[in-house]
Write a protein that holds these residues in place. Structure first.
Motif: not given
Length: 225
Positions: A75-87
């Protein structure tokens, strides 16, 4: 269907413009806590993303362990996609889908061996795509990608074959090996960071060479993906 190109670890609005002008379909920004040399603040990411054309997918990378933190960062960044690096705990992955149903969610799988395939049914119900990388999240000093090192493409190819979701390939890609990687793995998209950088800067010549190598490979394969 052509191979999608994502250029990651961008540090400025100028780098974002360069990546898009070169032909990137998506761009990515690192937002880690604690920060690394590639991290930029959320407010800077938001300012860059605000000027990105709607046709370009924007990724924010985070290793946060909870759905609430991941959703808030997006939400803060306005990104369309979250890339989840951790499991994530699978319950948190499901919760993120509920908290942010309009947010595209890409789960990174760090290919350390054939056991990477076992994670497909764990996360597939909760995300839109996978991204295969060469990190070591369980090492004494965790690494979540950006290593510049390839992993076992035989495992990656099998992952693509059995995954019900699109799969992006990362890890040690560069202009001189991306064609071979696409032929071997047949990913939905390719993603890289260090392979198009010289020192701390995006290298326009390497960027152009990478995009050209991807497109030439697509033509050679007849566009069949």
């Amino acid at each position: 269907m052509r191979t999608r190109i994502k250029i990651c670890c961008l540090r400025s609005a100028e780098e974002a413009r360069q990546a898009i002008a070169a032909g990137a379909d998506a761009i990515g920004f690192v937002a880690l806590t604690p920060p690394t040399a590639r991290t930029i603040p959320d407010q800077e990411i938001a300012g860059i993303i605000a000027a990105v054309p709607p046709s370009i997918e924007t990724f924010v990378l985070s290793a946060a362990p909870t759905a609430e933190v991941l959703a808030a960062r997006a939400r803060r960044t306005g990104a369309t996609t979250i890339q989840i690096l951790s499991y994530l705990d699978p319950a948190e992955s499901a919760r993120l889908a509920a908290l942010a149903p309009g947010l595209r969610r890409v789960q990174v799988i760090h290919v350390e061996g054939p056991e990477a395939l076992d994670l497909i049914p764990v996360y597939a119900p909760h995300v839109h795509a996978f991204l295969l990388d060469s990190g070591k999240p369980n090492a004494p000093r965790p690494s979540y990608g950006g290593t510049g090192l390839p992993h076992d493409w035989a495992v990656s190819a099998r992952f693509v074959q059995v995954s019900p979701l699109p799969v992006h390939l990362a890890g040690g890609l560069a202009p001189d090996n991306v064609g071979q990687a696409i032929r071997r793995v047949r990913p939905f998209g390719v993603d890289l960071c260090s392979g198009v950088r010289t020192g701390d800067h995006l290298d326009p010549a390497r960027l152009a060479a990478f995009v050209d190598a991807v497109r030439r490979t697509d033509v050679a394969l007849g566009g069949v993906r």
